[in-house]
Every structure is written in structure tokens, then in C-alpha cells.
Design a protein around this motif. Sequence first.
Motif: not given
Length: 215
Positions: A83-87, A104, A151, A153, A182, A199-201
Motif C-alpha cells: 500500500p501507498k497509505k501508511r496503515w 505498510h 485502490k 485495500r 479505519e 492510517h497515518d492521516e
Amino acid sequence: MKMSKRKNVWHSSEERDHRDRCKIKKKNYSRYDWGKTKEDKEIKSHKEKEKPNFETTGKLTEDANLFRGVVIKYSEPEEARIPKKRWRLYPFKGEKMLPILHMHRQSGYLIGRDRKIADLAVDHPSCSKQHAAFQFRLVPVKTDSGTNVQKIRPYIMDLDSANGTFLNNKKIEPRRYYELFEKDVLKFGYSSREYVLMHDEHQPQNEDDIDLNII
């Protein structure tokens, strides 16, 4: 001895060539082709048709996936992606937050009690040696505008564990992918530890970062 018989002993070069060709025709050389018999060619053709396929099938395997002498119950699907998102997984034991697990850095994680093969070790005796698989997959997703996009997931799959995998306190069926979102909470067996997916957000304050030890 008559001369007529002796005359038959001598032949011209053309007659000798003709004689040799006749002898060769009497033998069955039709089964040979450039030094190989028809049987050899058929065996070779049969072997070519049965060449092994080393591509990922996306199916669970119990006889071909070997690591450190242990047969792995799971193999990643062909849609597996990093993944690109930092889970991250935030483990909690009661009210106490344990070191964060960064998820991730690879496409899939084997969860279980066997530390020799598990990416994410769970030590509770109610957990199986190969308990579950945490998997990132590239899947089609429909946006609010109705557009289809792809995407990456996160998903969880229980690997026929003895005491089950729980998603938001509900036991999931084995051998099926369940999409994760999330703030979903995972539990394994009867362990009191809970794993909250973020995730990182969005992340808790004063987090104690630690890298997941990838085996």
C-alpha cells in the motif's frame, strides 16, 4: 567356373549406389527424424505441454508453499500490492497501548503463534500456529460519482484457526477475505489483546513507534 558368373561380381559405381539404396529402403528408417525417434519427439512434446506454472494462483495451498521447513497454509493472491497509505495496527491490552505495528511495508502478513514463520506473532495459547492472514489487495472501488477506480485495500482472512478471528467482536468465517476499514478492531482467539486499524492521516497522540520485525 563360368565367366558369366564372375562378371556379376564386378559392378559400376552407379550400380553399387543403386544396390545400397535398395538395401536402405528395406530397413525401416521412417521412425527416425534427424537422429531422434518418433517416440522421443512424442515424449518431448508431452513434457513441453506439462511445464509447471510458477505464477501465483491466489488460492490457498497446503502442499507447495514451504518456508523454513513448514508448510504455509496461505499464499498471496495475484492482486496483492504494497500500500501507498501508511496503515498501522495499534495493539491494546486493556487500557494499555502496546508498541505500534507498521503494516505498510509489505503486501501481506502471516499472523500466528509459530514465531519461526509468523510475520506478526500472537502468543496466546488459544491462537493457532497459523491463525490469520492480513492482506493488501488491489481491488475495484466505485466512487461517489459512480466512477470505477482501483485502490489498495486491507483485508483479513482466518486460516481455519481453532478459536477464530474476530472483527469488531464478531467471529468471521474462515477462508474468506473481509475488507477492513479505519478504526476496525481485530482479535485473535481468546486473547484479550485488541488491534485497532488506523492510517497515518489519523493516529493517537504520544504514540510509541516501533518497526514490525519482519521475519
